[in-house]
Design a protein around this motif. Structure first.
Motif, PDB file in Angstrom:
ATOM      1  N   PHE A  75      45.660  42.015  43.069  1.00 22.45           N
ATOM      2  CA  PHE A  75      44.652  42.930  43.595  1.00 22.45           C
ATOM      3  C   PHE A  75      43.299  42.354  43.221  1.00 22.45           C
ATOM      4  O   PHE A  75      43.175  41.593  42.257  1.00 22.45           O
ATOM      5  N   SER A  76      42.295  42.696  44.017  1.00 22.90           N
ATOM      6  CA  SER A  76      40.986  42.101  43.777  1.00 22.90           C
ATOM      7  C   SER A  76      39.866  43.028  44.206  1.00 22.90           C
ATOM      8  O   SER A  76      40.065  43.948  44.995  1.00 22.90           O
ATOM      9  N   VAL A  77      38.686  42.719  43.666  1.00 26.06           N
ATOM     10  CA  VAL A  77      37.444  43.367  44.074  1.00 26.06           C
ATOM     11  C   VAL A  77      36.438  42.256  44.343  1.00 26.06           C
ATOM     12  O   VAL A  77      36.170  41.428  43.469  1.00 26.06           O
ATOM     13  N   LEU A  78      35.926  42.213  45.566  1.00 24.37           N
ATOM     14  CA  LEU A  78      34.856  41.286  45.907  1.00 24.37           C
ATOM     15  C   LEU A  78      33.575  41.865  45.312  1.00 24.37           C
ATOM     16  O   LEU A  78      33.172  42.981  45.644  1.00 24.37           O
ATOM     17  N   TRP A  79      32.942  41.113  44.411  1.00 24.74           N
ATOM     18  CA  TRP A  79      31.770  41.621  43.698  1.00 24.74           C
ATOM     19  C   TRP A  79      30.507  40.997  44.284  1.00 24.74           C
ATOM     20  O   TRP A  79      30.275  39.792  44.138  1.00 24.74           O
ATOM     21  N   LYS A  80      29.709  41.816  44.949  1.00 22.42           N
ATOM     22  CA  LYS A  80      28.408  41.433  45.513  1.00 22.42           C
ATOM     23  C   LYS A  80      28.516  40.203  46.414  1.00 22.42           C
ATOM     24  O   LYS A  80      27.578  39.402  46.471  1.00 22.42           O
ATOM     25  N   ASP A  81      29.630  40.038  47.087  1.00 20.72           N
ATOM     26  CA  ASP A  81      29.864  38.902  47.982  1.00 20.72           C
ATOM     27  C   ASP A  81      29.712  37.556  47.278  1.00 20.72           C
ATOM     28  O   ASP A  81      29.552  36.528  47.932  1.00 20.72           O
ATOM     29  N   GLU A  82      29.737  37.552  45.945  1.00 20.43           N
ATOM     30  CA  GLU A  82      29.496  36.329  45.186  1.00 20.43           C
ATOM     31  C   GLU A  82      30.711  35.851  44.402  1.00 20.43           C
ATOM     32  O   GLU A  82      30.932  34.658  44.266  1.00 20.43           O
ATOM     33  N   GLN A  83      31.457  36.781  43.836  1.00 19.34           N
ATOM     34  CA  GLN A  83      32.607  36.430  43.013  1.00 19.34           C
ATOM     35  C   GLN A  83      33.694  37.476  43.187  1.00 19.34           C
ATOM     36  O   GLN A  83      33.465  38.540  43.746  1.00 19.34           O
ATOM     37  N   CYS A  84      34.871  37.152  42.670  1.00 21.02           N
ATOM     38  CA  CYS A  84      36.010  38.048  42.775  1.00 21.02           C
ATOM     39  C   CYS A  84      36.541  38.414  41.394  1.00 21.02           C
ATOM     40  O   CYS A  84      36.700  37.542  40.542  1.00 21.02           O
ATOM     41  N   LEU A  85      36.799  39.681  41.201  1.00 25.19           N
ATOM     42  CA  LEU A  85      37.568  40.150  40.055  1.00 25.19           C
ATOM     43  C   LEU A  85      39.005  40.216  40.550  1.00 25.19           C
ATOM     44  O   LEU A  85      39.291  40.914  41.524  1.00 25.19           O
ATOM     45  N   VAL A  86      39.909  39.456  39.942  1.00 24.75           N
ATOM     46  CA  VAL A  86      41.275  39.358  40.424  1.00 24.75           C
ATOM     47  C   VAL A  86      42.233  39.729  39.305  1.00 24.75           C
ATOM     48  O   VAL A  86      42.078  39.274  38.160  1.00 24.75           O
ATOM     49  N   GLY A  87      43.213  40.559  39.638  1.00 23.56           N
ATOM     50  CA  GLY A  87      44.262  40.932  38.698  1.00 23.56           C
ATOM     51  C   GLY A  87      45.622  40.561  39.244  1.00 23.56           C
ATOM     52  O   GLY A  87      45.825  40.564  40.466  1.00 23.56           O
ATOM     53  N   GLN A  88      46.531  40.224  38.339  1.00 23.18           N
ATOM     54  CA  GLN A  88      47.902  39.938  38.732  1.00 23.18           C
ATOM     55  C   GLN A  88      48.829  40.554  37.696  1.00 23.18           C
ATOM     56  O   GLN A  88      48.635  40.383  36.493  1.00 23.18           O
TER      57      GLN A  88
END
Length: 170
Positions: free
Chosen positions: A126-139
């Motif tokens: 699962f992920s969150v695109l943060w400010k179109d700059e980076q991704c917070l990604v969990g597995q």
């Protein structure tokens, strides 16, 4: 159907390889073995909430004007909390919990909970695109062991996860 299963499995493996390569790249850039962008999550005993690491306790809530790295501790804390609960194998539980602390649902992606033949997924991303700059990604999942959370670069197509993801339509 067998071809679709192989394609889905291949996409999951490609995602895992990209996550690993990106983590190695980030570690290599910092010159240290552990960077602020790398936060392993620890599962808690059944029935108890996860205890956040020292870095996760530094931020108790979302920092809307902050960077992805500044929000990784809260992302990790939420991931640990869901992993410690009874809905640990449900992607929706991670999305709902992240929304509950203020992450934008429209910026999220999540993979399927089950394979095309109905077996539990070996891992869920699962992920969150943060400010179109980076991704917070969990597995999370049996193939992953303990939950893993990372800050990773945005992919070329502007998304965070490779392959097919499920619609977040709830």
């Amino acid at each position: 159907m067998a071809r679709h299963t192989r394609t889905s499995a291949r996409a999951a493996w490609v995602t895992a390889i990209v996550l690993g390569a990106a983590a190695l790249t980030l570690t290599g850039c910092t010159g240290t073995a552990a960077s602020p962008a790398t936060t392993p999550a620890s599962p808690a005993p059944s029935g108890q909430s996860a205890t956040p690491s020292a870095s996760a306790s530094a931020i108790a809530e979302l920092v809307p004007d902050g960077t992805a790295a500044e929000n990784l501790p809260v992302f990790t804390r939420v991931t640990q909390s869901v992993w410690a609960g009874s809905h640990r194998a449900e992607g929706r539980a991670y999305i709902d919990a992240l929304v509950g602390v203020g992450f934008d649902k429209k910026a999220m992606q999540v993979t399927e909970d089950t394979s095309t033949v109905g077996n539990p997924a070996e891992s869920i991303q699962f992920s969150v695109l943060w400010k179109d700059e980076q991704c917070l990604v969990g597995q999370v999942g049996p193939a992953t062991g303990s939950p893993v959370t990372r800050v990773l670069p945005v992919l070329g197509d502007g998304r965070c996860l490779l392959g097919k993801t499920r619609p977040i339509d709830w």
